[in-house]
Scaffold this motif. Structure first.
Motif, PDB file in Angstrom:
ATOM      1  N   ILE A  33       0.742 -10.481   5.750  1.00  0.00           N
ATOM      2  CA  ILE A  33      -0.648 -10.132   5.386  1.00  0.00           C
ATOM      3  C   ILE A  33      -1.616 -11.172   5.943  1.00  0.00           C
ATOM      4  O   ILE A  33      -2.683 -10.833   6.473  1.00  0.00           O
TER       5      ILE A  33
ATOM      6  N   ILE B 198       8.119  -4.105   6.003  1.00  0.00           N
ATOM      7  CA  ILE B 198       7.739  -4.332   4.598  1.00  0.00           C
ATOM      8  C   ILE B 198       7.176  -3.021   4.047  1.00  0.00           C
ATOM      9  O   ILE B 198       6.228  -2.457   4.608  1.00  0.00           O
TER      10      ILE B 198
ATOM     11  N   SER C 229      -1.193  -0.971   5.671  1.00  0.00           N
ATOM     12  CA  SER C 229       0.120  -0.432   5.322  1.00  0.00           C
ATOM     13  C   SER C 229       0.985  -0.263   6.583  1.00  0.00           C
ATOM     14  O   SER C 229       2.188  -0.589   6.588  1.00  0.00           O
TER      15      SER C 229
ATOM     16  N   TRP D   1       9.149  -1.457  -1.453  1.00  0.00           N
ATOM     17  CA  TRP D   1       8.107  -1.821  -2.427  1.00  0.00           C
ATOM     18  C   TRP D   1       8.659  -1.840  -3.849  1.00  0.00           C
ATOM     19  O   TRP D   1       8.108  -2.501  -4.722  1.00  0.00           O
TER      20      TRP D   1
ATOM     21  N   TYR E 176       1.336 -14.403  -4.873  1.00  0.00           N
ATOM     22  CA  TYR E 176       0.457 -13.539  -4.068  1.00  0.00           C
ATOM     23  C   TYR E 176      -1.007 -13.929  -4.306  1.00  0.00           C
ATOM     24  O   TYR E 176      -1.793 -14.040  -3.360  1.00  0.00           O
TER      25      TYR E 176
ATOM     26  N   SER F 283       5.253  -0.501   1.377  1.00  0.00           N
ATOM     27  CA  SER F 283       4.116  -0.522   0.458  1.00  0.00           C
ATOM     28  C   SER F 283       3.921   0.923   0.005  1.00  0.00           C
ATOM     29  O   SER F 283       4.546   1.833   0.542  1.00  0.00           O
TER      30      SER F 283
ATOM     31  N   VAL G 158       6.169 -11.301   3.025  1.00  0.00           N
ATOM     32  CA  VAL G 158       5.023 -10.435   2.712  1.00  0.00           C
ATOM     33  C   VAL G 158       3.728 -11.230   2.912  1.00  0.00           C
ATOM     34  O   VAL G 158       2.770 -10.760   3.551  1.00  0.00           O
TER      35      VAL G 158
ATOM     36  N   SER H 201      -0.091  -0.835  -3.029  1.00  0.00           N
ATOM     37  CA  SER H 201       0.878  -1.528  -3.894  1.00  0.00           C
ATOM     38  C   SER H 201       1.854  -2.301  -3.016  1.00  0.00           C
ATOM     39  O   SER H 201       2.539  -1.718  -2.172  1.00  0.00           O
ATOM     40  N   LEU H 202       1.919  -3.603  -3.229  1.00  0.00           N
ATOM     41  CA  LEU H 202       2.810  -4.468  -2.442  1.00  0.00           C
ATOM     42  C   LEU H 202       4.154  -4.631  -3.169  1.00  0.00           C
ATOM     43  O   LEU H 202       4.228  -4.405  -4.374  1.00  0.00           O
TER      44      LEU H 202
ATOM     45  N   ARG I 101      -7.070   0.598   4.341  1.00  0.00           N
ATOM     46  CA  ARG I 101      -5.784   0.455   3.664  1.00  0.00           C
ATOM     47  C   ARG I 101      -4.604   0.958   4.512  1.00  0.00           C
ATOM     48  O   ARG I 101      -3.560   0.296   4.579  1.00  0.00           O
TER      49      ARG I 101
ATOM     50  N   LEU J  78       2.224  -3.649   7.756  1.00  0.00           N
ATOM     51  CA  LEU J  78       3.351  -4.105   6.940  1.00  0.00           C
ATOM     52  C   LEU J  78       4.632  -3.365   7.337  1.00  0.00           C
ATOM     53  O   LEU J  78       5.704  -3.974   7.473  1.00  0.00           O
TER      54      LEU J  78
END
Ligand SMILES: Cc1ncc(COP(=O)(O)O)c(C=O)c1O
Length: 369
Positions: free
Chosen positions: A361, A303, A295, A4, A259, A305, A357, A342-343, A291, A298
């Motif tokens: 998503i 990925i 996460s 991240w 994004y 975060s 990313v 937070s990405l 959330r 990801l």
């Protein structure tokens, strides 16, 4: 894995200039303060459009020394937000003052000026306005309250180096401003570092004195200070990186705008921006239901975060009993903590990585649930 944040990639992208700066310091035989620190202080203050910069050991120390220079101490109240890095509130406590924590605006996540007004008492002495995630706080409204109610304004610019509020750079919008050069920040060192910036010569020399035992230039002690000097090596590295900061911030904004376009229509709340301000996207923070599930999805796609911040400061151990929270609690702040994510965003994130990313998503929201 796409992290991240990626300070190593930042080092690599400016490697030769950073190494040259380090060698220059190593061979100078002068490792504390001196020319390297002074010339970076001038360059950084100039970048902010301010007359004075004082390099200190960290962003937290910048806040502590700025508050002390404003004569804030025991029996004083300082108003700020709970939705911030713990450092903002820790600095107020370190001065002996009482933090009064108020709620944030539901769209911008920066302090809600109406909440400041409601929190003022006869003990209030200052407001610390945090430019969170790279989005400037509403400084015109905050400065107007400060003028009307006789409060000093401190800007916490740790997350917004290079940002602009109504065309004016952050760092010049209050009485005194504090920056962090923590490695993941928009202008990051290779270690700790911070800077206090102000137009007020008396405040700058007080911070300069406090950062080194309270000494004057002849090493006479005028008051009790600390040892919190910006390291010469860090100053040289930061000076080498400063010319790249604006381009780095433009790249962050380009990623944010990709994004924004890609996530429009998904059940995510995207960062709000004002067309009058320049958000420098220290972080790209979305808000969503479940959330932790997003996460984990990801992470399964390699990925990274993060959550800034999972527990509001007024609910944290050691702080809960030392801060004042205004009547009615902080509903926006507490609502955010479970939903924000937070990405990845940093200048070196490639277009291909941004695509990964985005794809991950989009795929997450296409899954049956
Ligand atoms: C909003 C905010 N204030 C203050 C700080 C403290 O900076 P530092 O880590 O350099 O002490 C940080 C960084 O962690 C921050 O994000």
């Amino acid at each position: 894995m796409i992290p991240w944040a990626n300070p190593l990639a930042q080092y690599r992208s400016h490697e030769s200039e950073i190494l040259a700066a380090m060698v220059r310091v190593l061979e100078s035989n002068s490792y504390i303060l001196g020319g390297e620190v002074e010339s970076f202080e001038r360059a950084f203050a100039n970048y902010c459009g301010m007359a004075h910069g004082v390099g200190v050991g960290s962003g937290t120390d910048a806040l502590i020394l700025a508050l002390r220079a404003l004569d804030i101490g025991a029996s004083d109240e300082v108003i700020t937000v709970s939705h911030t890095a713990v450092a903002t509130v820790a600095a107020i406590l370190a001065c002996g003052a009482t933090p009064v924590l108020v709620d944030v605006d539901p769209a911008y996540y920066t302090v809600d000026p109406a909440c400041i007004e409601a929190a003022i008492t006869s003990r209030s002495k200052a407001i610390v306005a945090v430019h969170l995630y790279g989005q400037p706080a509403d400084m015109d409204a905050i400065a107007a309250i400060g003028r009307r109610r006789g409060l000093r304004i401190v800007e916490d610019c740790a997350q917004a180096t290079g940002g602009r509020y109504r065309g004016r750079r952050v760092g010049g919008l209050g009485d005194i401003a504090c920056f962090s050069f923590y490695p993941t920040k928009n202008l990051g060192a290779i270690g700790d570092g911070g800077m206090v910036v102000t137009a007020d010569e008396a405040l700058a020399s007080r911070v300069r004195r406090l950062r080194q035992y309270g000494w004057d230039e002849s090493r006479n002690t005028l008051e009790i200070g600390v040892n919190s000097r910006l390291d010469s090596l860090q100053a040289a590295i930061l000076h080498a990186k400063l010319p790249h900061l604006d381009a780095d911030n433009v790249r962050r904004a380009a990623i944010a705008s990709r994004y924004d376009r890609a996530f429009a229509g998904l059940p995510l709340t995207l960062p709000a921006t004002s067309s009058e301000d320049t958000h420098v996207y220290h972080l790209y923070v979305v808000r969503c239901e479940q959330r932790d599930r997003l996460s984990a999805h990801l992470a399964a796609d390699q990925i990274g975060s993060a959550v800034h911040y999972p527990v509001p400061v007024h609910q944290q151990h050691g702080y809960a009993e030392r801060v004042i929270v205004t009547d009615g609690g902080l509903p926006v702040t507490t609502g955010l903590a479970d939903q924000i994510l937070s990405l990845p965003i940093y200048p070196e994130l490639s277009d291909a990585e941004v695509d990964l990313v985005i794809t991950s998503i989009r795929r997450y929201y296409a899954l049956p649930r």
